[in-house]
Motif scaffolding. Structure first.
Motif, PDB file in Angstrom:
ATOM      1  N   HIS A  21      37.343  64.148  37.521  1.00 12.67           N
ATOM      2  CA  HIS A  21      37.418  64.766  38.844  1.00 12.67           C
ATOM      3  C   HIS A  21      36.047  64.717  39.537  1.00 12.67           C
ATOM      4  N   LEU A  22      34.995  64.600  38.752  1.00 15.32           N
ATOM      5  CA  LEU A  22      33.642  64.694  39.306  1.00 15.32           C
ATOM      6  C   LEU A  22      33.195  63.382  39.937  1.00 15.32           C
ATOM      7  N   GLY A  23      32.410  63.512  41.001  1.00 12.16           N
ATOM      8  CA  GLY A  23      31.827  62.319  41.616  1.00 12.16           C
ATOM      9  C   GLY A  23      30.743  61.722  40.732  1.00 12.16           C
ATOM     10  N   ARG A  24      30.028  62.599  40.001  1.00 13.34           N
ATOM     11  CA  ARG A  24      28.966  62.149  39.099  1.00 13.34           C
ATOM     12  C   ARG A  24      29.186  62.798  37.730  1.00 13.34           C
ATOM     13  N   LEU A  79      26.573  63.963  35.017  1.00 15.61           N
ATOM     14  CA  LEU A  79      25.731  65.146  35.245  1.00 15.61           C
ATOM     15  C   LEU A  79      26.527  66.442  35.070  1.00 15.61           C
ATOM     16  N   ALA A  80      27.706  66.335  34.449  1.00 20.05           N
ATOM     17  CA  ALA A  80      28.625  67.483  34.343  1.00 20.05           C
ATOM     18  C   ALA A  80      27.960  68.708  33.716  1.00 20.05           C
ATOM     19  N   ARG A 138      25.294  70.056  34.207  1.00 21.76           N
ATOM     20  CA  ARG A 138      24.624  70.920  35.196  1.00 21.76           C
ATOM     21  C   ARG A 138      25.519  72.064  35.671  1.00 21.76           C
ATOM     22  N   ALA A 139      26.820  71.886  35.517  1.00 22.68           N
ATOM     23  CA  ALA A 139      27.766  72.888  36.022  1.00 22.68           C
ATOM     24  C   ALA A 139      27.654  74.221  35.290  1.00 22.68           C
ATOM     25  N   ARG A 184      24.958  75.927  35.146  1.00 15.06           N
ATOM     26  CA  ARG A 184      23.820  76.643  35.712  1.00 15.06           C
ATOM     27  C   ARG A 184      24.118  77.960  36.427  1.00 15.06           C
ATOM     28  N   HIS A 185      25.174  77.966  37.238  1.00 13.30           N
ATOM     29  CA  HIS A 185      25.305  79.051  38.211  1.00 13.30           C
ATOM     30  C   HIS A 185      26.337  80.107  37.796  1.00 13.30           C
ATOM     31  N   SER A 230      31.362  77.671  37.167  1.00 17.22           N
ATOM     32  CA  SER A 230      30.401  77.695  36.064  1.00 17.22           C
ATOM     33  C   SER A 230      30.946  78.543  34.904  1.00 17.22           C
TER      34      SER A 230
END
Lengths: 331, 208
Positions: free
Chosen positions: A69-72, A75-76, A78-79, A81-82, A89
């Motif tokens: 589903h991710l464009g990148r 780098l999953a 990173r999700a 973080r927040h 997250s």
């Protein structure tokens, strides 16, 4: 077709449904495991251990789909973080923790079967974290930006999937294992008879569970349809709402009208959801309860469960696709 | 009073020419399907007094931005001047902000695999210039500056507009003046009565 699949968020459809199947399956297995602590039974333990084999592969396929589903996707990570304010997250944290716990649970079953206390603790913890995972998944969609999803029925529907497909997946695996065992045994071997008795008891427990799960799913679906159709009717009665010129809070009705129109346009998906995600588990629950109680053929029960799993999975995938389709951009 | 920059849209003056859209797309070389500013046209009122109105919108630089709250990778930041900025380098393309924003502001660009949105031309603003869309507006329907100044100086500066999602959710900084004819907003937002000639001065450009 590719565009339709993209609009229906096929990757999230598969991800959410498969994670919910895994959570539901762990609920069944962890409950059976706790019962085994009270009344140890080697054959039942074997069935429960075999059931644990489906957890990691099913969840892994779901997680794999989530990254598409991710464009990148690379780098999953990173999700994570927040987590302080983002439900997405929190979902990744919860799903990651759940995956770790089911992996540990499976490892303990297969490589450290003697560590029953630790395994049961991990199973119980996994069941709780699994429930939290479903809550975080649902909270992602409780957003004012998409009023079609922003309703308590989203939470109920997600739990409905876990409650129907989880027990069904475990029962189907057990049925397949018993069938394989039976075809490989020689005359006079007592193994299949003992296994058959355990399987019959298992089907007798799965029946009411399926019935309860389909009631939960049915309540969620009914509430969701009433949310959409009620909002659509209100939009048509509000000046400007149907023409996208409503003001303030009234614009929610415009969104619900759009959602209802998408559901009406994709009505075959809705019928598949009603008949296969609600109807099939309910009927199967009654059939299993009756057949296993009256000494019906285990082979017939196994075939019913296998077919029921396929149909109910199809119904859930159709329903989830409709869920995503109805949450279109509306402004 | 805290600083909060934002746009003011005068629907009476907007003629729906889309010069603002085009200027934005041209300046940032946006792909064809991405429009950081969008002009929506629709009817309001009822026959025989129905009107065709235009609503030009970009990011509303909300006080409580849902995009920033929901973003799992912290790609959004809110500057001291109130502008909400998206960093495409941090974005993983999960598209959650395209769901959480009630105004459909962040848009996914499949070619680059990331989301993008109006950043209020902060690099121009930092140099004392106006955003490109405001510079290009033919009729002066679009202006940019302190939200409080808009509320004080403009003919009308309300939070709600026809078709605009409920502003109570994220508290957008955009303010609107409705068309003079047709239905009028229920609530007026004005922090002070407009001083003589203030509207003309505000309409001439920057109000900071």
């Amino acid at each position: 077709m590719a565009e339709w699949l993209h609009e229906a968020q096929y990757s999230l459809v598969v991800f959410t449904v498969l994670i919910q199947v895994t959570v539901g399956a762990l609920w069944v297995l962890a409950a059976a495991d706790l019962q085994l602590a009270q009344a140890p039974d080697a054959v039942r333990a074997r069935f429960t251990r075999l059931g644990s084999a489906l957890l990691v592969p099913v969840a892994a396929v779901g997680l794999l789909f989530s990254t598409t589903h991710l464009g990148r996707p690379l780098l999953a990570i990173r999700a994570l973080r927040h987590w302080e304010s983002s439900w997405m997250s929190r979902e990744i944290w919860a799903t990651g923790l759940f995956f770790g716990l089911i992996a540990l649970y499976t490892v303990l079953w297969w490589w450290r079967p003697e560590a029953g206390k630790a395994r049961r603790s991990i199973g119980a913890l996994g069941a709780v974290v699994g429930a939290a995972t479903i809550v975080t998944q649902a909270m992602i969609y409780l957003i004012p930006g998409r009023p079609m999803w922003n309703h308590w029925s989203t939470v109920v529907l997600f739990f409905g999937t876990a409650l129907t497909l989880g027990p069904l997946a475990v029962a189907a695996l057990h049925g397949a294992v018993w069938s394989g065992l039976r075809s490989r045994t020689r005359a006079g071997d007592a193994g299949p008879a003992e296994a058959g008795a355990v399987l019959r008891t298992s089907y007798r427990h799965v029946g009411p569970a399926l019935l309860a799960g389909s009631v939960v799913y049915g309540i969620g679906l009914l509430a969701r349809l009433s949310h959409l159709f009620g909002g659509a009717a209100a939009a048509l009665a509000t000046p400007g709402a149907a023409g996208k010129a409503a003001v303030g809070g009234e614009t929610v009705k415009t969104a619900l009208l759009l959602g209802q129109q998408v559901v009406a346009m994709n009505s075959p998906l809705l019928w598949l959801e009603i008949s296969l995600a609600v109807g099939v588990p309910a009927l199967l629950g009654v059939a299993l309860w009756t057949l296993s109680g009256q000494g019906g053929s285990l082979r017939s029960c196994g075939q019913l469960v296998a077919a029921g799993l396929g149909l109910a999975l199809l119904g859930n995938l159709a329903g989830r696709a409709l869920f995503y389709l109805s949450g279109q951009p509306w402004f | 009073m805290s600083t909060q920059l934002g746009f003011h849209v005068d629907m009476e003056k907007c003629i729906g020419c889309k010069a603002c859209e085009a200027a934005c797309k041209d300046f940032y070389r946006l792909p064809p399907e991405i429009r950081w500013r969008r002009v929506r046209s629709f009817e309001m009122g009822e026959f025989p007094t129905a009107l065709r109105v235009h609503l030009t919108l970009a990011c509303n630089h909300c006080e409580d931005p849902a995009c920033m709250k929901g973003c799992p990778v912290e790609a959004y930041t809110k500057r001291a001047d109130g502008l909400v900025i998206h960093d495409p380098a941090a974005c993983i393309g999960c598209q959650y902000c395209t769901w959480t924003c009630p105004y459909g502001v962040p848009q996914f660009d499949p070619e680059h695999g990331v989301v993008s949105k109006c950043n209020g031309c902060y690099q121009l603003v930092d140099q004392g210039q106006l955003p490109r869309c405001v510079q290009s507006c033919l009729t002066g329907a679009l202006s940019f500056g302190e939200r409080a100044a808009h509320e004080a100086d403009k003919r009308q500066a309300v939070k709600e507009a026809p078709g605009f999602p409920d502003p109570s959710v994220t508290r957008p900084a955009t303010r609107f003046a409705w068309p003079r004819k047709g239905p009028q907003p229920e609530r007026q937002v004005r922090v002070a009565p407009p001083p003589a000639g203030a509207e003309r001065a505000a309409d001439a450009g920057e109000v900071r």
